[in-house]
Design an enzyme around this catalytic site. Sequence first.
Site, short mmCIF file in Angstrom:
data_model
loop_
_atom_site.label_atom_id
_atom_site.label_comp_id
_atom_site.label_asym_id
_atom_site.label_seq_id
_atom_site.Cartn_x
_atom_site.Cartn_y
_atom_site.Cartn_z
N GLU A 10 -5.24 -8.73 1.25
CA GLU A 10 -5.87 -8.31 2.51
C GLU A 10 -7.37 -8.14 2.26
O GLU A 10 -7.78 -7.54 1.27
CB GLU A 10 -5.31 -6.99 3.04
CG GLU A 10 -3.93 -7.07 3.62
CD GLU A 10 -3.47 -5.75 4.23
OE1 GLU A 10 -4.34 -4.95 4.64
OE2 GLU A 10 -2.26 -5.51 4.28
N GLU A 40 0.80 -1.22 0.00
CA GLU A 40 0.00 0.00 0.00
C GLU A 40 0.84 1.28 0.00
O GLU A 40 0.80 2.07 0.95
CB GLU A 40 -0.97 0.00 1.19
CG GLU A 40 -1.94 -1.17 1.18
CD GLU A 40 -2.98 -1.10 2.28
OE1 GLU A 40 -2.89 -0.20 3.13
OE2 GLU A 40 -3.89 -1.95 2.30
#
Length: 784
Positions: free
Chosen positions: A360, A159
């Site tokens: 995720e 991320e």
Amino acid sequence: MRTALFPEGFVWGVSTSAFQIEGATDRDGRGPSIWDAFAGGEYGDPACDHYARHPEDVRLMQDLGIAAYRFSVSWPRVLPEGHGRVNGPGLDFYDRLVDELLEAGIAPYATLYHWDLPQALQDGGGWTSRDTARHFADYARVVYDRVGDRVDTWFTFNEPWVAAFLGHGSGVHAPGLRSAADAFVSAHHMLLAHGLGLEALRAQGAAKAGVVLNLSPVLTPAQLGDMSAGIPDEDAAAVARIDALHNRQFLEPLLRGRYPAELLPLIERTAGLGHIRDGDLDAIGRPVDLLGVNYYTPIAVQAQPSAPADPAFPGSEGVLFCSVPTAVTAMGWPIMPSGLSLLLRRLSEEYPETELMITENGADFEDVVTGDGIHDVDRISFVEEHLRALRTSIDEGARVRGYLLWSLLDCVEWADGYRRKFGIVHVDFTTQRRLLKDSALWYRDVVKRNGLGAERPKRPTLETVAARARVSRATVSRVVNGEARVSPDVRATVLRAVQELGYVPNAAARSLVTRRTDSVALVLSVPRHGGEALTSAVVQYVTSVLEGAGKQITLMLADTPESHRRIIRHVEARQVDGVVLVPPDGPDTLTERLARTGVPVVLLGKPAIASLVPHVDVDNAGGAREAALHLLDRGRRRIGVICGPLDLVAVQDRLAGHLATLHENGLRPVIAPAGLDGESGAAAARELLSGGQDLDALFATSDELAIGAMRAAREEGLRVPEDLAVVGFGDIHAASCTTPALTTVRVPVADQALALARLLLSRLDGRHTSSVVLPTRLVVRATT
């Protein structure tokens, strides 16, 4: 009801990250990271004490049948200074962890960077320095040299949007900087580090390597309720800009070797383009073997011309980030499994050659430890619905290799500390005792079965049917409820999905939802300083409109913790159909507590933090902008600002709108803080007028402060407006009675009250609702 099995060889696993679970921040030679500095040592240690307890955690995964474990390597544990000296004991830990995983039959997936930059590198500029990208490649070589013979799958970054724009733009993550320019520069250097790191891994023989992005579909509020809804041109432009900032800023360089063309002018205007050098995009765009997709929730936006930029989205001026009227997690994130299908469909269409993995996906809910375990039905439902959406996407051709649930353990949730619970394994942070939640046992069965069984812990939901039929939740609801305004083709598609999934409307739940008391709670928090007229208008107009619609009004005062509890009990007991809430000026916990009751709630005023409750507000930033332009048009160039308390959202927006206008015109603002009353406005004005700035105008964020400033100006022997122009905000009754009469920004008091009543009626009728922002109007009087 048939099972939903996944393809043979589908990988089931879990994910964690080093800082969130390892602890041992000062053991065996580990150096400090930016998160140690940012958190002040408050929660990085002991975390889950995984550094010492990893054998136990590996056994837990083995017992659950986990096939893959995605962990991150702590850069400061391996290279305490970020480069140069290698810390042998730190590498030994990952050596042991990998061996234990392999012995348990679990494939290790290593992530090299999950936000814990060595503080020593930050001291040298961190990600704003190009050298950090080069150091990252060296770090990748060091880690691969030790465990590369046993780790098959590598991810360079997790991320980068979060690390760049929450860490350097909004400052809510480490290193806590607030600079739009630094955010863009850091994002590019992280992308460059990925490219250099990928080259280093491949040169040493890495079998599979990729990167992990947090991706979200960007939609309008209308689309959230109905995907077939048309998008006005101005909203389409807002959606495209936020999509470019959040998604395509990373997807395009990584998978196409270029930045989105429409994004480059924004980057150049904010940070220049000097940090993007020849050859960078070639390095960044090297082919990846795997793109990790982290999905939690969509982003909802619409055009709002006067909205200031969100610091996490530099260049988002004129875009309003909207509430999403759906169920939420304890984190306040909207639950929308169909968003995952939408996202995977897009990735498959735009980047068909790219293999995907869900790296995720999970949810924070408030867990309760009971004598017979933790019965986290909401978490099971969340994961199950997303897995069904994922299975639909695979049927449509999405190349998804596996699913890694976030997270194995309850852990440190970054800036939120220990209070968030994403794990399927509960951790008592005092004793470090692990306890399997019901979701862990359920996930074990999913892994063993390689899919979802015929028996479900909860019946399929409207979201499940929507994902299967590829329509909105609202469309499914209309079909199920027999409404006529659905085309025959869509109706047939929805009914086919209903039959395939075995969806049965819950009659008991429906009767609960549709049972009407014809009563509405009007909840008032007091005092609202300077808001007596607004509160009076709310009571008058909300009562009038709702009573005219056949509703009884229950007036409730929310001024103590006990009154809050009483109101929550009243609403939870479904003694009212809906709530109109006038919250306090300061911190507010009642709004989200009411939102979680499932009863329709509408709110007066924009909340301090992003809320899922539709609200009615006025365009404070636009009004302040109009006031600033008025002063500039009058030739005033030396403008001071008297600013009320910044914990008030309206004050924040007024200040932001005014300052942005001054900056656009090349002016440097002079600001004096103040309280709420006229005396504090006078004191702030004295401070500004005696500061040697030779001011020719004052803007105050409220009329009370402006009236105090006028008094101070007279005391200083200044004439208004000949020597000093003054503008306020609010148009309270006293503004027209001052001498001279005060120029100010009029707030539509009655319109706000009427909009609140209409918004609640729309919610009670089940119509899609989004927040309402009403225009303000400059009222020019004698002080300018």
